[in-house]
Design a protein around this motif. Structure first.
Motif, PDB file in Angstrom:
ATOM      1  N   GLY A  96       0.798  -1.223   0.000  1.00  0.00           N
ATOM      2  CA  GLY A  96       0.000   0.000   0.000  1.00  0.00           C
ATOM      3  C   GLY A  96       0.826   1.265   0.000  1.00  0.00           C
ATOM      4  O   GLY A  96       0.286   2.358  -0.212  1.00  0.00           O
ATOM      5  N   ASP A  97       2.136   1.158   0.233  1.00  0.00           N
ATOM      6  CA  ASP A  97       2.981   2.353   0.221  1.00  0.00           C
ATOM      7  C   ASP A  97       3.089   2.904  -1.203  1.00  0.00           C
ATOM      8  O   ASP A  97       3.066   2.161  -2.185  1.00  0.00           O
ATOM      9  N   ILE A 113       2.665   2.153  -6.702  1.00  0.00           N
ATOM     10  CA  ILE A 113       2.130   1.642  -5.442  1.00  0.00           C
ATOM     11  C   ILE A 113       2.665   0.230  -5.247  1.00  0.00           C
ATOM     12  O   ILE A 113       2.775  -0.543  -6.212  1.00  0.00           O
ATOM     13  N   PHE A 114       3.033  -0.099  -4.000  1.00  0.00           N
ATOM     14  CA  PHE A 114       3.622  -1.405  -3.689  1.00  0.00           C
ATOM     15  C   PHE A 114       2.494  -2.377  -3.357  1.00  0.00           C
ATOM     16  O   PHE A 114       1.692  -2.133  -2.458  1.00  0.00           O
ATOM     17  N   ASP A 115       2.410  -3.489  -4.116  1.00  0.00           N
ATOM     18  CA  ASP A 115       1.314  -4.437  -3.913  1.00  0.00           C
ATOM     19  C   ASP A 115       1.656  -5.567  -2.963  1.00  0.00           C
ATOM     20  O   ASP A 115       0.910  -6.549  -2.844  1.00  0.00           O
ATOM     21  N   THR A 118       5.666  -6.341  -5.637  1.00  0.00           N
ATOM     22  CA  THR A 118       6.278  -5.523  -6.687  1.00  0.00           C
ATOM     23  C   THR A 118       5.635  -4.141  -6.709  1.00  0.00           C
ATOM     24  O   THR A 118       4.557  -3.928  -6.154  1.00  0.00           O
ATOM     25  N   TRP A 119       6.330  -3.227  -7.391  1.00  0.00           N
ATOM     26  CA  TRP A 119       5.783  -1.889  -7.592  1.00  0.00           C
ATOM     27  C   TRP A 119       4.915  -1.872  -8.837  1.00  0.00           C
ATOM     28  O   TRP A 119       5.321  -2.350  -9.904  1.00  0.00           O
ATOM     29  N   GLN A 120       3.716  -1.296  -8.727  1.00  0.00           N
ATOM     30  CA  GLN A 120       2.804  -1.184  -9.852  1.00  0.00           C
ATOM     31  C   GLN A 120       2.629   0.295 -10.216  1.00  0.00           C
ATOM     32  O   GLN A 120       2.497   1.146  -9.338  1.00  0.00           O
TER      33      GLN A 120
END
Length: 364
Positions: A96-97, A113-115, A118-120
């Protein structure tokens, strides 16, 4: 000798403490402590039973933090701003970060956004630029956008401009059989590739557009080529036995009229009149039609392709046009007994100066 120990926090004991440890169960609480238990031992057990329970106490993980699964569904995120992707990947983050990267490696800013693994990408300058280009090409919100997505267009004026190789409107096309198998939808415009003909859907059937089976001009006879696969609006009739029809409507005829796709004269279907062995004079098939006012007091032409399979002789069948208002009859000629290939019947008649309603009759 027993003695009372008063503590500022409400603890008291009515047992004289020994010189060693004091049993927890002997230490009691003053009323109003908020716990069911009245001694320390019971309170410890009571508090322990509430750990990780609804309405109870949260626990801590090995890092001294409350586990995510014990936190209510609220947004607890950290937002970071970093220079580039490598700096983003060095962050200590949780699911959520959010991180804004000032240079994603292509000179663009991007937000991720970090899921949890991974970063999306949430938003990027590159995506925004692409969207702006699409808007410039296809129009602002509310207009048709994209090139392959299904669009529902309402309250729009579609203007293709001057016709050219890049400005043409192509309607859906398939064979007539494939078009007939589609679910009917009123006002749908389609093209039959095997018949080289356009059709419009009236909600129940496909209706040929334009001059029907004729070539040029205006055809006032609906379903004149039988391609709608129904007899209507043609009907059979039985008038008094005469070489000239009375009104070419009503009665109970012995002849039949049907649509057939066996050896059609043109297209995929033709009308077939079947006459029994009896005389059947005065019977026939007719269809009503209305001419335009522009065709009043004009010489009009009737064109009909005819082929005799058997049972008819020359002169058995005649073509009439009846003025429905005045009853005036125009005999356009008799048919020869001619098998396939068909023999076209061409005939002329003068329309009235005022009357637009007529009836075409094939009369025996």
């Amino acid at each position: 000798m027993a003695r009372i120990l008063d503590f500022a926090d409400g603890f008291e004991s009515n047992v004289e403490p020994p010189s060693t440890n004091i049993p927890a169960e002997t230490i009691t609480f003053e009323p109003g402590s908020g716990l069911t238990s009245t001694n320390v031992q019971g309170a410890i057990e009571e508090l322990a039973s509430q750990k990780e329970q609804p309405g109870g106490l949260a626990s801590l993980d090995g890092n001294g933090k409350v586990p995510v699964e014990q936190i209510p569904a609220i947004a607890v995120t950290s937002v970071h701003v970093v220079a580039d992707i490598p700096a983003r990947d060095l962050l200590e983050v949780e699911e959520g970060d959010v991180c804004k990267v000032l240079d994603d490696g292509n000179g663009n800013q991007a937000t991720y956004i970090f899921d949890g693994s991974t970063w999306q990408v949430m938003q990027s300058d590159a995506a925004l630029a692409m969207h702006a280009a699409e808007k410039n090409t296809h129009g602002v919100s509310g207009d048709i956008v994209g090139t392959t997505d299904i669009q529902v267009v309402t309250n729009k004026d579609i203007d293709g401009g001057a016709a050219s190789n890049t400005h043409r409107l192509t309607v859906p096309k398939a064979t007539k059989a494939a078009l007939d198998a589609l679910t009917r939808k009123e006002a749908t415009f389609v093209y039959a590739t095997d018949q080289k003909k356009a059709f419009i859907d009236d909600g129940s059937k496909l209706v040929p557009v334009g001059s029907g089976s004729g070539s040029g001009g205006v055809n006032f006879i609906q379903n004149g080529d039988a391609e709608e696969d129904v007899v209507a609006p043609f009907v059979t009739y039985k008038d008094a036995a005469s070489a000239v029809p009375e009104d070419a409507t009503g009665g109970t005829p012995a002849i039949t009229l049907e649509v057939s796709d066996v050896n059609p004269i043109s297209g995929t279907r033709s009308f077939v009149i079947t006459k029994p062995a009896s005389n059947c004079q005065g019977e026939g098939a007719s269809v009503d039609f209305t001419i335009d006012r522009a065709r009043l007091a004009k010489l009009l032409m009737a064109v009909l392709d005819f082929a005799n399979s058997s049972g008819f002789t020359t002169g058995d069948l005649a073509l009439f046009v009846i003025n429905k208002t005045t009853g005036q009859k125009h005999e356009l000629g008799k048919f020869d007994a001619h098998g396939l290939p068909s023999m076209p019947k061409l005939a002329m008649f003068n329309s009235d100066v005022a009357d637009q309603e007529y009836r075409l009759a094939l009369h025996i």
